[in-house]
Design a protein around this motif. Structure first.
Motif, PDB file in Angstrom:
ATOM      1  N   ASP A 140       0.513  -1.247  -0.165  1.00  0.00           N
ATOM      2  CA  ASP A 140       0.250  -0.217  -0.088  1.00  0.00           C
ATOM      3  C   ASP A 140       1.209   1.417   0.078  1.00  0.00           C
ATOM      4  O   ASP A 140       1.620   1.168   0.809  1.00  0.00           O
ATOM      5  CB  ASP A 140      -0.970  -0.273   1.052  1.00  0.00           C
ATOM      6  N   ILE A 141       0.344   2.273  -0.696  1.00  0.00           N
ATOM      7  CA  ILE A 141       1.252   3.476  -0.375  1.00  0.00           C
ATOM      8  C   ILE A 141       1.374   4.634   0.601  1.00  0.00           C
ATOM      9  O   ILE A 141       1.383   5.615   1.090  1.00  0.00           O
ATOM     10  CB  ILE A 141       0.965   4.027  -2.085  1.00  0.00           C
ATOM     11  N   ASP A 142      -0.067   4.172   1.581  1.00  0.00           N
ATOM     12  CA  ASP A 142      -0.768   4.857   2.752  1.00  0.00           C
ATOM     13  C   ASP A 142      -0.246   4.250   3.995  1.00  0.00           C
ATOM     14  O   ASP A 142      -0.205   2.292   4.213  1.00  0.00           O
ATOM     15  CB  ASP A 142      -1.920   5.144   2.444  1.00  0.00           C
ATOM     16  N   ALA A 143       1.023   4.721   4.627  1.00  0.00           N
ATOM     17  CA  ALA A 143       1.841   4.016   6.345  1.00  0.00           C
ATOM     18  C   ALA A 143       0.680   3.239   6.908  1.00  0.00           C
ATOM     19  O   ALA A 143       0.979   2.390   7.425  1.00  0.00           O
ATOM     20  CB  ALA A 143       2.479   4.669   6.711  1.00  0.00           C
ATOM     21  N   ALA A 144      -0.322   4.358   6.627  1.00  0.00           N
ATOM     22  CA  ALA A 144      -1.606   3.968   7.871  1.00  0.00           C
ATOM     23  C   ALA A 144      -2.273   3.278   7.502  1.00  0.00           C
ATOM     24  O   ALA A 144      -2.739   2.398   8.318  1.00  0.00           O
ATOM     25  CB  ALA A 144      -2.344   5.370   8.346  1.00  0.00           C
ATOM     26  N   SER A 145      -2.575   2.668   6.520  1.00  0.00           N
ATOM     27  CA  SER A 145      -3.247   1.409   5.923  1.00  0.00           C
ATOM     28  C   SER A 145      -2.205  -0.066   5.973  1.00  0.00           C
ATOM     29  O   SER A 145      -2.979  -0.753   7.272  1.00  0.00           O
ATOM     30  CB  SER A 145      -3.366   1.565   4.700  1.00  0.00           C
ATOM     31  N   LEU A 146      -0.890   0.348   6.156  1.00  0.00           N
ATOM     32  CA  LEU A 146       0.382  -1.184   6.548  1.00  0.00           C
ATOM     33  C   LEU A 146      -0.105  -1.167   7.709  1.00  0.00           C
ATOM     34  O   LEU A 146       0.486  -2.817   8.581  1.00  0.00           O
ATOM     35  CB  LEU A 146       1.593  -0.157   5.810  1.00  0.00           C
ATOM     36  N   ASP A 147       0.533  -0.109   8.837  1.00  0.00           N
ATOM     37  CA  ASP A 147      -0.304   0.072  10.186  1.00  0.00           C
ATOM     38  C   ASP A 147      -1.524  -0.875  10.794  1.00  0.00           C
ATOM     39  O   ASP A 147      -1.403  -1.865  11.644  1.00  0.00           O
ATOM     40  CB  ASP A 147       0.304   1.289  10.976  1.00  0.00           C
ATOM     41  N   ALA A 148      -2.211  -0.550   9.965  1.00  0.00           N
ATOM     42  CA  ALA A 148      -3.648  -1.509  10.454  1.00  0.00           C
ATOM     43  C   ALA A 148      -3.502  -3.009   9.987  1.00  0.00           C
ATOM     44  O   ALA A 148      -4.229  -4.079  10.547  1.00  0.00           O
ATOM     45  CB  ALA A 148      -4.829  -0.425   9.647  1.00  0.00           C
ATOM     46  N   THR A 149      -2.679  -2.462   8.921  1.00  0.00           N
ATOM     47  CA  THR A 149      -3.035  -4.673   8.532  1.00  0.00           C
ATOM     48  C   THR A 149      -1.631  -4.854   8.945  1.00  0.00           C
ATOM     49  O   THR A 149      -2.013  -6.338   9.482  1.00  0.00           O
ATOM     50  CB  THR A 149      -2.302  -4.572   7.264  1.00  0.00           C
TER      51      THR A 149
END
Length: 248
Positions: A79-88
């Protein structure tokens, strides 16, 4: 980032009668949540034991986590979004996944020359004249990322590899079908109507409803109104790599 409630999705894989796969998720504010059609799309997803899987634009991670729990040998989520990767990352731990690799970057950039058996692309594709939300904007005609997916996916698939992607009727259907048909054999494995209101799109960007109507007049968007209710088609496609592509 404020944590969200934990939800559970129960998926009945279409290729494994009698089996149920559970995925638990925490979706914090600001991260794209699973949509109402997500469970149906997961049921149509053909994950085979030992598959190497790539989940592009993973959001909260539901597709990649499901692939891990459905028997994939390795799953890369980008993902290009760091927040999304943190959630994942939190959801990977929540589901006790064993074969997950998370990478930050734009579309295929984080996987370079790697190849996969299965690629999943649920990418932003809402048309708008200017950027409004990274998790929704697909360029002026909605197809900027989809066309990249069509061009770049073949060199990241093994022979016989499969690509699954979501497409909405707002995003220039003719251009999308034409682009993917150059490299893939296409089949819509799930189809449904998505009801919306003009106010919904005006809330994203002032003037967007007028812009979408203009795209429809140009043949670049498909949606309709019946009895005062607006809707467009959402299709989940399976794209099987053509033999000539696998050999190139």
């Amino acid at each position: 980032m404020k944590a969200g409630p934990i939800i559970e999705c129960i998926v009945h894989p279409g290729n494994r009668p009698g089996v149920a796969v559970s995925v638990r998720l925490e979706v914090p504010d600001g991260v794209h949540p699973p949509g109402p059609l997500t469970t149906a799309h997961l049921s149509a997803l053909d994950v085979r034991g030992g598959d190497r899987v790539l989940d592009l634009g993973c959001g909260c991670g539901i597709f990649g986590i499901y692939a891990d729990r459905a028997g994939a040998s390795r799953v890369v989520l980008t993902d290009i979004d760091a927040a999304s990767l943190d959630a994942t990352r939190r959801n990977v731990m929540l589901n006790h996944c064993q074969h997950i690799d998370l990478r930050l970057g734009d579309l295929f950039e984080p996987v370079d020359h790697e190849r996969f058996d299965l690629i999943i692309g649920n990418v932003p594709q809402t048309p708008a004249p200017a950027h409004f939300r990274t998790d929704k904007w697909g360029g002026p005609e909605g197809v900027s990322i989809l066309l990249r997916l069509a061009r770049e996916a073949p060199r990241h698939l093994h022979p016989g590899g499969r690509l699954y992607f979501v497409h909405i009727g707002l995003a220039y259907p003719h251009a999308v079908i034409e682009a993917f048909s150059r490299h893939f054999e296409l089949c819509a494995v799930h189809e449904s109507r998505r009801v919306f209101t003009p106010e919904e799109y005006e809330s994203y960007q002032p003037g967007l409803w007028t812009y979408l109507r203009d795209l429809r007049l140009q043949g670049k968007a498909e949606f309709k109104e019946e009895a005062g209710i607006w809707s467009f088609l959402t299709r989940f496609y399976r794209a099987k790599l053509l033999e000539r592509e696998a050999e190139s």
